[in-house]
Scaffold this motif. Structure first.
Motif, PDB file in Angstrom:
ATOM      1  N   TYR A 299      17.767 -15.738  11.626  1.00 44.59           N
ATOM      2  CA  TYR A 299      18.145 -15.374  10.245  1.00 44.59           C
ATOM      3  C   TYR A 299      16.992 -15.427   9.259  1.00 44.59           C
ATOM      4  CZ  TYR A 299      22.768 -16.192  12.234  1.00 44.59           C
ATOM      5  OH  TYR A 299      23.882 -16.150  13.024  1.00 44.59           O
ATOM      6  N   GLY A 300      15.804 -15.850   9.662  1.00 47.09           N
ATOM      7  CA  GLY A 300      14.680 -15.969   8.735  1.00 47.09           C
ATOM      8  C   GLY A 300      14.746 -17.243   7.904  1.00 47.09           C
ATOM      9  N   ASN A 301      13.878 -17.308   6.904  1.00 42.26           N
ATOM     10  CA  ASN A 301      13.754 -18.510   6.072  1.00 42.26           C
ATOM     11  C   ASN A 301      15.013 -18.842   5.288  1.00 42.26           C
ATOM     12  OD1 ASN A 301      11.172 -19.545   6.488  1.00 42.26           O
ATOM     13  ND2 ASN A 301      10.264 -17.856   5.333  1.00 42.26           N
ATOM     14  N   GLY A 302      15.136 -20.130   4.883  1.00 45.89           N
ATOM     15  CA  GLY A 302      16.161 -20.524   3.920  1.00 45.89           C
ATOM     16  C   GLY A 302      17.390 -21.162   4.527  1.00 45.89           C
ATOM     17  N   ARG A 303      17.471 -21.125   5.847  1.00 44.09           N
ATOM     18  CA  ARG A 303      18.665 -21.669   6.492  1.00 44.09           C
ATOM     19  C   ARG A 303      18.261 -22.911   7.294  1.00 44.09           C
ATOM     20  NH1 ARG A 303      22.185 -20.536  10.751  1.00 44.09           N
ATOM     21  NH2 ARG A 303      24.268 -19.834  10.185  1.00 44.09           N
ATOM     22  N   HIS A 304      17.660 -23.859   6.570  1.00 47.98           N
ATOM     23  CA  HIS A 304      17.055 -25.002   7.277  1.00 47.98           C
ATOM     24  C   HIS A 304      17.831 -26.307   7.095  1.00 47.98           C
ATOM     25  CE1 HIS A 304      15.445 -25.211   3.161  1.00 47.98           C
ATOM     26  NE2 HIS A 304      15.596 -26.513   3.344  1.00 47.98           N
ATOM     27  N   ARG A 305      18.921 -26.273   6.334  1.00 49.54           N
ATOM     28  CA  ARG A 305      19.613 -27.536   6.035  1.00 49.54           C
ATOM     29  C   ARG A 305      20.435 -28.047   7.218  1.00 49.54           C
ATOM     30  NH1 ARG A 305      22.360 -27.456   0.128  1.00 49.54           N
ATOM     31  NH2 ARG A 305      21.159 -29.296  -0.413  1.00 49.54           N
ATOM     32  N   ILE A 306      20.499 -29.369   7.304  1.00 51.17           N
ATOM     33  CA  ILE A 306      21.322 -30.011   8.337  1.00 51.17           C
ATOM     34  C   ILE A 306      22.289 -30.951   7.628  1.00 51.17           C
ATOM     35  CG2 ILE A 306      21.286 -31.566  10.338  1.00 51.17           C
ATOM     36  CD1 ILE A 306      18.538 -30.276  11.037  1.00 51.17           C
ATOM     37  N   VAL A 307      23.558 -30.773   7.880  1.00 48.64           N
ATOM     38  CA  VAL A 307      24.596 -31.594   7.254  1.00 48.64           C
ATOM     39  C   VAL A 307      24.906 -32.774   8.179  1.00 48.64           C
ATOM     40  CG1 VAL A 307      26.995 -31.622   6.435  1.00 48.64           C
ATOM     41  CG2 VAL A 307      25.562 -29.595   6.037  1.00 48.64           C
ATOM     42  N   THR A 308      24.984 -33.977   7.608  1.00 50.22           N
ATOM     43  CA  THR A 308      25.390 -35.161   8.386  1.00 50.22           C
ATOM     44  C   THR A 308      26.449 -35.924   7.592  1.00 50.22           C
ATOM     45  OG1 THR A 308      23.759 -36.711   7.467  1.00 50.22           O
ATOM     46  CG2 THR A 308      23.022 -35.350   9.313  1.00 50.22           C
ATOM     47  N   LEU A 309      26.984 -36.981   8.183  1.00 50.54           N
ATOM     48  CA  LEU A 309      28.096 -37.698   7.553  1.00 50.54           C
ATOM     49  C   LEU A 309      27.649 -38.999   6.896  1.00 50.54           C
ATOM     50  CD1 LEU A 309      30.802 -37.189  10.314  1.00 50.54           C
ATOM     51  CD2 LEU A 309      30.544 -35.940   8.153  1.00 50.54           C
ATOM     52  N   LYS A 310      28.314 -39.335   5.800  1.00 47.74           N
ATOM     53  CA  LYS A 310      28.072 -40.647   5.188  1.00 47.74           C
ATOM     54  C   LYS A 310      28.462 -41.729   6.191  1.00 47.74           C
ATOM     55  CE  LYS A 310      28.112 -39.311   0.443  1.00 47.74           C
ATOM     56  NZ  LYS A 310      28.983 -38.789  -0.613  1.00 47.74           N
ATOM     57  N   GLY A 311      27.672 -42.790   6.215  1.00 54.35           N
ATOM     58  CA  GLY A 311      27.918 -43.878   7.166  1.00 54.35           C
ATOM     59  C   GLY A 311      27.234 -43.665   8.507  1.00 54.35           C
ATOM     60  N   SER A 312      26.610 -42.493   8.680  1.00 53.57           N
ATOM     61  CA  SER A 312      25.992 -42.219   9.985  1.00 53.57           C
ATOM     62  C   SER A 312      24.696 -43.003  10.154  1.00 53.57           C
ATOM     63  CB  SER A 312      25.692 -40.721  10.114  1.00 53.57           C
ATOM     64  OG  SER A 312      24.816 -40.299   9.083  1.00 53.57           O
TER      65      SER A 312
ATOM     66  N   ALA B 251      37.975 -32.295   5.081  1.00 58.71           N
ATOM     67  CA  ALA B 251      37.749 -30.952   5.626  1.00 58.71           C
ATOM     68  C   ALA B 251      37.301 -29.959   4.549  1.00 58.71           C
ATOM     69  CB  ALA B 251      39.008 -30.448   6.331  1.00 58.71           C
ATOM     70  N   GLU B 252      37.779 -30.156   3.317  1.00 63.04           N
ATOM     71  CA  GLU B 252      37.350 -29.243   2.242  1.00 63.04           C
ATOM     72  C   GLU B 252      35.876 -29.422   1.914  1.00 63.04           C
ATOM     73  OE1 GLU B 252      39.800 -29.245  -1.371  1.00 63.04           O
ATOM     74  OE2 GLU B 252      41.500 -29.130   0.022  1.00 63.04           O
ATOM     75  N   ALA B 253      35.434 -30.685   1.840  1.00 66.86           N
ATOM     76  CA  ALA B 253      34.018 -30.955   1.579  1.00 66.86           C
ATOM     77  C   ALA B 253      33.160 -30.376   2.702  1.00 66.86           C
ATOM     78  CB  ALA B 253      33.782 -32.454   1.445  1.00 66.86           C
ATOM     79  N   LEU B 254      33.671 -30.453   3.901  1.00 68.34           N
ATOM     80  CA  LEU B 254      32.951 -29.915   5.051  1.00 68.34           C
ATOM     81  C   LEU B 254      32.823 -28.400   4.938  1.00 68.34           C
ATOM     82  CD1 LEU B 254      31.835 -30.611   7.957  1.00 68.34           C
ATOM     83  CD2 LEU B 254      34.107 -29.981   8.794  1.00 68.34           C
ATOM     84  N   ASP B 255      33.929 -27.748   4.599  1.00 71.64           N
ATOM     85  CA  ASP B 255      33.957 -26.293   4.440  1.00 71.64           C
ATOM     86  C   ASP B 255      32.922 -25.858   3.393  1.00 71.64           C
ATOM     87  OD1 ASP B 255      34.682 -23.664   4.561  1.00 71.64           O
ATOM     88  OD2 ASP B 255      36.608 -23.911   3.553  1.00 71.64           O
TER      89      ASP B 255
ATOM     90  N   LEU C 220      29.157 -26.632   4.736  1.00 64.99           N
ATOM     91  CA  LEU C 220      28.654 -25.792   5.831  1.00 64.99           C
ATOM     92  C   LEU C 220      28.441 -24.354   5.330  1.00 64.99           C
ATOM     93  CD1 LEU C 220      30.727 -27.090   8.903  1.00 64.99           C
ATOM     94  CD2 LEU C 220      28.402 -27.713   8.228  1.00 64.99           C
ATOM     95  N   ASP C 221      27.497 -24.214   4.418  1.00 67.34           N
ATOM     96  CA  ASP C 221      27.184 -22.921   3.817  1.00 67.34           C
ATOM     97  C   ASP C 221      26.309 -22.104   4.778  1.00 67.34           C
ATOM     98  OD1 ASP C 221      26.207 -20.824   2.355  1.00 67.34           O
ATOM     99  OD2 ASP C 221      25.006 -22.070   0.985  1.00 67.34           O
ATOM    100  N   PRO C 222      26.825 -20.996   5.283  1.00 64.31           N
ATOM    101  CA  PRO C 222      26.067 -20.259   6.292  1.00 64.31           C
ATOM    102  C   PRO C 222      24.753 -19.674   5.764  1.00 64.31           C
ATOM    103  CG  PRO C 222      28.073 -19.065   5.685  1.00 64.31           C
ATOM    104  CD  PRO C 222      28.127 -20.376   4.979  1.00 64.31           C
ATOM    105  N   ALA C 223      24.563 -19.650   4.458  1.00 61.63           N
ATOM    106  CA  ALA C 223      23.311 -19.123   3.912  1.00 61.63           C
ATOM    107  C   ALA C 223      22.189 -20.156   3.944  1.00 61.63           C
ATOM    108  CB  ALA C 223      23.533 -18.654   2.470  1.00 61.63           C
ATOM    109  N   SER C 224      22.553 -21.465   4.008  1.00 59.54           N
ATOM    110  CA  SER C 224      21.492 -22.475   3.914  1.00 59.54           C
ATOM    111  C   SER C 224      21.522 -23.521   5.021  1.00 59.54           C
ATOM    112  CB  SER C 224      21.576 -23.182   2.546  1.00 59.54           C
ATOM    113  OG  SER C 224      22.797 -23.897   2.441  1.00 59.54           O
ATOM    114  N   VAL C 225      22.568 -23.524   5.860  1.00 60.13           N
ATOM    115  CA  VAL C 225      22.730 -24.613   6.828  1.00 60.13           C
ATOM    116  C   VAL C 225      22.559 -24.105   8.266  1.00 60.13           C
ATOM    117  CG1 VAL C 225      24.382 -26.307   7.751  1.00 60.13           C
ATOM    118  CG2 VAL C 225      24.234 -25.928   5.285  1.00 60.13           C
TER     119      VAL C 225
END
Ligand code: PLP
Length: 391
Positions: free
Chosen positions: A118-131, A167-171, A174-179
């Motif tokens: 997808y090229g640049n800009g989609r480098h984010r990684i989502v993790t969970l609080k408490g992890s 689940a809403e926060a997750l939705d 998980l932004d497909p443009a940046s994650v």
């Protein structure tokens, strides 16, 4: 006790010289029942004869080769490990030495996978609080606990922590443009033995698949049979794109692994990643013994049975200082109404003239049980009795 060590651990006063099965012996000859397994590492206990034999024989044959060549034992171990994780869809493996190193590798794969597609800009990684994902600058950034984010900045950019179970926060996150990736522990270990909800994880898996975001299971503590299935993901009914393992993987010899399935198995190319010691013949020989033992269905069933026994016994006490009791297999957490540290100290001291008990905390008021898989029913009873006296 030596004080030349950097002051990184709040150590308890015992110096060990030897181990036998589920027991450790200190310099004074005192015995301790081990409910820690070196933090889920010595999964086959101490001095397990097939492991000792395999290591002795391997040491005499070949200790190390650089990773520009394969060794017979490393190749066999890699094949066996991928096979053990094939139910979760794994196809390829990279071998390293530790959990943090495995998670670093996983993050590199997720970023390159996305960059190439997808090229640049989609480098984010989502993790969970408490992890908890490790102690390097990047894996600290991945770790979703604020107290780890002091003193060592600037941290690696691009990590976003969200509350588990929402689940809403997750939705939204998980932004497909940046994650490019979502990393999680099936049961959060360090922060209190907190299992992820199955429905939440299935939502996560679906959203990741729809958005081509890599689902990355940190099974460093939960994997290699700890929860009674080879991977804890099997119990959650999800198939991740990446799995990381370490801790119990080679029964006490340092070893870590990043596994990847169809999507991400071929992201790394020559020059992208490496590790001098990773998967060396000693680690591979030890890992082979672990896999030969822990993948046997009857052995996994025993882990589940021993876990049930601990849970049932703890629940039967109805103890006023004990709150919630939870866990899967031999990964169990117990909330106390009191601070946990004095309990660890009392357990170590044990009964007068008798044995002590080694047990872990996870947070300030939670006790964590990670005994070796080979512990016997009688030893479980003995350890629990010692614990009860400490409470
Ligand atoms: C222990 C652990 C790590 C870090 O492993 P190290 O081998 O100490 O680098 C990462 N993630 C989880 C879930 C762990 O339990």
């Amino acid at each position: 006790m030596s004080d030349v060590f950097m002051n990184t651990y709040r150590r308890l006063p015992a110096v060990f010289v030897r181990g036998e099965g589920a027991w450790l012996i200190d310099t004074a000859g005192k015995r301790y029942l081990d409910f820690t397994a070196g933090i889920a590492v010595n999964c086959l206990g101490h001095g397990y004869p097939p492991l000792v034999r395999a290591l002795s024989e391997q040491a005499a044959k070949l200790i190390h080769t650089c990773n520009y060549y394969q060794s017979d034992v490393s190749a066999a171990f890699a094949e066996r490990l991928v096979a053990a994780c094939s139910g979760a869809g794994m196809k390829r493996v990279f071998l390293g030495n530790s959990g943090a190193e495995a998670n670093e590798g996983a993050c590199k794969i997720a970023r390159k996978y996305s960059l190439r597609k997808y090229g640049n800009g989609r480098h984010r990684i989502v993790t969970l609080k408490g992890s908890f994902h490790g102690r390097t600058i990047t894996t600290l950034a991945a770790t979703g606990q604020d107290h780890f984010h002091r003193d060592f900045g600037p941290f690696t950019e691009g990590f976003l922590h969200i509350s588990p179970g929402d689940a809403e926060a997750l939705d939204r996150a998980l932004d497909p443009a940046s994650v490019c990736g979502f990393m999680f522990e099936p049961i959060q270990g360090e922060s209190g033995v907190i299992p992820q909800d199955g429905a939440y994880m299935q939502t996560a898996a679906r959203l990741c698949a729809e958005r081509d975001i890599l689902l990355m299971a940190d099974e460093i503590q939960t994997g290699v049979g700890r929860t009674g299935t080879f991977l804890a993901c099997e119990g959650l009914g999800i198939r991740p794109d990446i799995v990381t393992l370490a801790k119990g993987l080679a029964g006490g010899i340092p070893a870590g692994a990043v596994l990847a399935g169809e999507k991400a198995g071929e992201v790394f190319e020559p020059g992208d990643h490496g590790s001098t010691f990773g998967g060396n013949p000693m680690a591979a020989a030890a890992g082979m013994v672990v896999l030969e033992t822990v993948t046997v269905p009857a052995f996994l069933a025993e882990i589940r049975g021993k876990g049930e026994k601990i849970l049932n016994t703890l629940r039967s006490w109805n103890h006023p200082k004990i709150g919630d009791i939870r866990g899967r297999g031999l990964m169990i957490g117990l909330d106390l109404s009191i601070e946990v540290r004095p309990v660890l100290e009392a357990a170590l001291a044990g009964s007068r003239g008798g044995p002590g008990l080694l047990i872990l905390s996870a947070g300030e008021k939670t006790l964590r049980f990670l005994p070796p898989y080979i512990i016997s029913g009688a030893e479980i009873d003995q350890g629990l009795k010692l614990l009860r006296n400490c409470l």
